[in-house]
Design an enzyme around this catalytic site. Sequence first.
Site, PDB file in Angstrom:
ATOM      1  N   HIS A 119       0.827  -1.213   0.000  1.00 29.59           N
ATOM      2  CA  HIS A 119       0.000   0.000   0.000  1.00 29.59           C
ATOM      3  C   HIS A 119       0.855   1.255   0.000  1.00 29.59           C
ATOM      4  CE1 HIS A 119       0.226   1.072   4.379  1.00 29.59           C
ATOM      5  NE2 HIS A 119       0.331  -0.227   4.571  1.00 29.59           N
TER       6      HIS A 119
ATOM      7  N   ASP B 159       5.809   2.293   7.304  1.00 24.02           N
ATOM      8  CA  ASP B 159       4.600   1.548   6.961  1.00 24.02           C
ATOM      9  C   ASP B 159       3.808   2.404   5.980  1.00 24.02           C
ATOM     10  OD1 ASP B 159       2.154   0.315   6.849  1.00 24.02           O
ATOM     11  OD2 ASP B 159       1.647   0.600   8.949  1.00 24.02           O
TER      12      ASP B 159
ATOM     13  N   GLU C 188      -5.278   1.503   2.147  1.00 22.28           N
ATOM     14  CA  GLU C 188      -5.155   0.337   3.021  1.00 22.28           C
ATOM     15  C   GLU C 188      -5.457   0.713   4.466  1.00 22.28           C
ATOM     16  OE1 GLU C 188      -2.912  -2.596   5.668  1.00 22.28           O
ATOM     17  OE2 GLU C 188      -2.782  -0.440   5.557  1.00 22.28           O
ATOM     18  N   GLU C 189      -4.962   1.868   4.873  1.00 24.18           N
ATOM     19  CA  GLU C 189      -5.050   2.264   6.284  1.00 24.18           C
ATOM     20  C   GLU C 189      -6.483   2.568   6.723  1.00 24.18           C
ATOM     21  OE1 GLU C 189      -2.753   1.790   8.246  1.00 24.18           O
ATOM     22  OE2 GLU C 189      -0.814   2.095   7.294  1.00 24.18           O
TER      23      GLU C 189
ATOM     24  N   ASP D 225       4.429  -5.651   3.557  1.00 25.55           N
ATOM     25  CA  ASP D 225       4.070  -4.530   4.426  1.00 25.55           C
ATOM     26  C   ASP D 225       5.147  -4.343   5.487  1.00 25.55           C
ATOM     27  OD1 ASP D 225       2.487  -2.554   5.779  1.00 25.55           O
ATOM     28  OD2 ASP D 225       0.675  -3.538   5.049  1.00 25.55           O
TER      29      ASP D 225
ATOM     30  N   HIS E 199       2.739   3.725  13.148  1.00 21.69           N
ATOM     31  CA  HIS E 199       1.627   4.680  13.198  1.00 21.69           C
ATOM     32  C   HIS E 199       1.883   5.829  14.173  1.00 21.69           C
ATOM     33  CE1 HIS E 199      -1.674   2.057  11.144  1.00 21.69           C
ATOM     34  NE2 HIS E 199      -0.475   1.836  10.636  1.00 21.69           N
TER      35      HIS E 199
HETATM   36 ZN   LIG Z   1       0.795  -1.101   6.509  1.00 20.03          ZN
END
Ligand SMILES: [Zn+2]
Length: 364
Positions: free
Chosen positions: A79, A184, A213-214, A236, A328
């Site tokens: 992603h 990420d 994706e998130e 990923d 994140h």
């Molecule tokens: Zn990811």
Amino acid sequence: MTSNTAKKQPLKIGKEQLGLLEKLCNATAVSGDEQEVRQIVLEEVKNFADDVRIDALGNVLVTKNGLGKDRLRVMLAAHMDEIGMMIVKKHDDDLFQFEIVGGIDERQLPGKAVLVGKDHLPGVIGAKPIHKTTKSERNNKIDTASLRIDLGPEIGEKVKPGDRATFATRLKVTGPSIIAKALDNRLGVATLIELLKQAPDNIDLMAAFTVQEEVGLRGARVAAYALNPDLAIAVDCTPAYDLPHWDAEDENTQYNTRLDCGPAIYVMDRATIADQRLVHLFVNTAKEANIPYQLRQPGGGGTDAGAIHRTRSGIPSISVSVPSRYAHTAAGLARIVDWENTVRLLDAALNNVTGGLLAGERRD
Ligand SMILES: [Zn+2]
């Protein structure tokens, strides 16, 4: 069709690859607005592809055809999008209300420098200073709704609702490590680009650089439908929760992955149970090629594989990830050697895909 007969440089992560990762991580591509990363991807893949398409949602679908009979159609997915913020309302000239896009712990927000919109306008997420807060305020987290992005005067007119914002972190290589935002999944994006450059002839390689994706694996679902592969591998970046326990003296045995232990091969996460034939492919390849690997411990989280394996009449799928700490947040930390071993394992496994791979028993 392009041919790759004069290829096979040893797969190394050097200056060129780190330079690409830096460009990718420093770009802004909060879910639904992936244009900056898409442009970099298109530029990188154009000389290594037989076909490049951008679909209706913004996924980049790249095909590199193999040679010979009975070759499988293998989809790789990474992603392009990242977690971030979206401006929703202007208050005064300089203060902007925002919402979170994707999974961010609200406690991570106050005091962070951010970049807003396509011009990367610098701002800061303001919060009451310690001088003015009460003890009970300091013990509670601050609701996102009460935070503002402050851009200062004269800049605000360039900002409108819908603009995305990201943490302002710039990539740094420090010794054997990389510190950056959006590892990420720019690590996955950069990995797919490297694999396309080395695409083996025994398969049709289909690389999907996916959107959104998130916020729920949305791009991967339509990408898998369009590409209609025989099997799929999501690439990923997975949280390495490998720090010592700071509230106890016992060893941390609950890590899901650890730095310096190589690519994480998934057996199960919240969204997917990996196809066992593909787990064996990766584990056996790693052993044969002497590449370190780790099995990601079952539990939360998910990747594009969660959507891909339920597309059409089902697509055997697995995920392979680079471990990284502090997912994140404004800055993650990964090891160059883990990334290099992830690229090497994926390349070796793709070379080991035979026409009969999925005809075998599901267990041995
Ligand atoms: Zn990811």
